[in-house]
Design a protein around this motif. Sequence first.
Motif, PDB file in Angstrom:
ATOM      1  N   SER A 113       0.812  -1.231   0.000  1.00  0.00           N
ATOM      2  CA  SER A 113       0.000   0.000   0.000  1.00  0.00           C
ATOM      3  C   SER A 113       0.837   1.269   0.000  1.00  0.00           C
ATOM      4  CB  SER A 113      -0.952   0.038   1.199  1.00  0.00           C
ATOM      5  OG  SER A 113      -1.835  -1.029   1.141  1.00  0.00           O
ATOM      6  N   LYS A 128      -4.485  -1.819  -3.634  1.00  0.00           N
ATOM      7  CA  LYS A 128      -5.244  -1.760  -2.387  1.00  0.00           C
ATOM      8  C   LYS A 128      -6.027  -0.460  -2.312  1.00  0.00           C
ATOM      9  CE  LYS A 128      -2.470  -4.823   0.383  1.00  0.00           C
ATOM     10  NZ  LYS A 128      -1.718  -5.000   1.608  1.00  0.00           N
ATOM     11  N   GLY A 129      -7.232  -0.485  -2.830  1.00  0.00           N
ATOM     12  CA  GLY A 129      -8.117   0.655  -2.700  1.00  0.00           C
ATOM     13  C   GLY A 129      -8.269   1.488  -3.954  1.00  0.00           C
ATOM     14  N   GLU A 130      -9.338   2.228  -3.971  1.00  0.00           N
ATOM     15  CA  GLU A 130      -9.703   3.042  -5.128  1.00  0.00           C
ATOM     16  C   GLU A 130      -8.723   4.194  -5.364  1.00  0.00           C
ATOM     17  OE1 GLU A 130     -11.676   4.023  -8.512  1.00  0.00           O
ATOM     18  OE2 GLU A 130     -11.853   2.200  -7.311  1.00  0.00           O
ATOM     19  N   PHE A 131      -8.207   4.807  -4.299  1.00  0.00           N
ATOM     20  CA  PHE A 131      -7.249   5.904  -4.477  1.00  0.00           C
ATOM     21  C   PHE A 131      -6.023   5.433  -5.250  1.00  0.00           C
ATOM     22  CE2 PHE A 131      -3.340   7.973  -3.115  1.00  0.00           C
ATOM     23  CZ  PHE A 131      -3.575   9.268  -3.558  1.00  0.00           C
ATOM     24  N   ARG A 133      -5.778   2.803  -7.142  1.00  0.00           N
ATOM     25  CA  ARG A 133      -6.163   2.421  -8.500  1.00  0.00           C
ATOM     26  C   ARG A 133      -6.176   3.646  -9.409  1.00  0.00           C
ATOM     27  NH1 ARG A 133      -9.547   2.894 -12.162  1.00  0.00           N
ATOM     28  NH2 ARG A 133     -10.997   4.093 -10.919  1.00  0.00           N
ATOM     29  N   ARG A 134      -6.788   4.720  -8.954  1.00  0.00           N
ATOM     30  CA  ARG A 134      -6.843   5.933  -9.768  1.00  0.00           C
ATOM     31  C   ARG A 134      -5.453   6.529  -9.985  1.00  0.00           C
ATOM     32  NH1 ARG A 134     -10.974   7.348  -6.217  1.00  0.00           N
ATOM     33  NH2 ARG A 134      -9.699   9.083  -5.470  1.00  0.00           N
ATOM     34  N   GLN A 137      -3.499   4.271 -12.452  1.00  0.00           N
ATOM     35  CA  GLN A 137      -4.095   4.362 -13.777  1.00  0.00           C
ATOM     36  C   GLN A 137      -3.721   5.693 -14.430  1.00  0.00           C
ATOM     37  OE1 GLN A 137      -8.242   3.406 -13.947  1.00  0.00           O
ATOM     38  NE2 GLN A 137      -8.251   3.352 -16.162  1.00  0.00           N
ATOM     39  N   TYR A 149      -6.664  -2.142 -14.309  1.00  0.00           N
ATOM     40  CA  TYR A 149      -6.383  -1.649 -12.963  1.00  0.00           C
ATOM     41  C   TYR A 149      -7.536  -2.064 -12.068  1.00  0.00           C
ATOM     42  CZ  TYR A 149      -3.193   1.183 -15.677  1.00  0.00           C
ATOM     43  OH  TYR A 149      -2.228   1.583 -16.552  1.00  0.00           O
ATOM     44  N   VAL A 150      -7.238  -2.837 -11.019  1.00  0.00           N
ATOM     45  CA  VAL A 150      -8.282  -3.397 -10.173  1.00  0.00           C
ATOM     46  C   VAL A 150      -8.026  -2.994  -8.719  1.00  0.00           C
ATOM     47  CG1 VAL A 150      -9.389  -5.525  -9.383  1.00  0.00           C
ATOM     48  CG2 VAL A 150      -8.504  -5.364 -11.726  1.00  0.00           C
ATOM     49  N   ALA A 151      -9.031  -2.369  -8.106  1.00  0.00           N
ATOM     50  CA  ALA A 151      -8.946  -2.033  -6.679  1.00  0.00           C
ATOM     51  C   ALA A 151      -9.450  -3.220  -5.873  1.00  0.00           C
ATOM     52  CB  ALA A 151      -9.790  -0.797  -6.383  1.00  0.00           C
ATOM     53  N   THR A 152      -8.656  -3.643  -4.900  1.00  0.00           N
ATOM     54  CA  THR A 152      -9.046  -4.747  -4.036  1.00  0.00           C
ATOM     55  C   THR A 152      -9.215  -4.226  -2.621  1.00  0.00           C
ATOM     56  OG1 THR A 152      -6.781  -5.362  -3.491  1.00  0.00           O
ATOM     57  CG2 THR A 152      -7.756  -6.398  -5.431  1.00  0.00           C
TER      58      THR A 152
END
Length: 153
Positions: A113, A128-131, A133-134, A137, A149-152
């Motif tokens: 992270s 780990k997480g949307e932040f 991922r963005r 990306q 790109y995958v948020a887990t």
Amino acid sequence: MSRPPRVLVVATKNVRENPFRHLSLVDALLERGAQPSLVLLGKSLSSFGYASADVESPLLGDAEVYYVDRLADYRRLARRADAVMLDIWRDNKTLVRLALALGKLVVEVDTVSGLDGWSFGSHALLLKGEFLRRMYQTTYAERYPWMEYVATG
């Protein structure tokens, strides 16, 4: 009946506080019917690599574990695998590109992270997480337009 997919989970960055954090990936793959093998990279392949004695740790339980300190040994294991999962880390460019050249599905995984991850054009990033991922990306989409790109978690 087809055989389960063989997946190499490559631990390239030995973080003292949680050196075997990749076991959660191994467990998740086992639960989904895959055949995972954990690979601990040595210091000749990763600046934060593992020691050969680390494969004897009782924390590893009955996981299938390999210690790899030579690129030829990594290539041998990657050839036998269907997919390779490894950390998003600066030392992994050769490992990612080699697995891709062998025609393997390659997934880079954010296991710590942090904001200091490095991607090298794999098929997908698990973050780990949307932040994160963005952020990744935005950083890599132009260079690697095919990457997913995958948020887990």
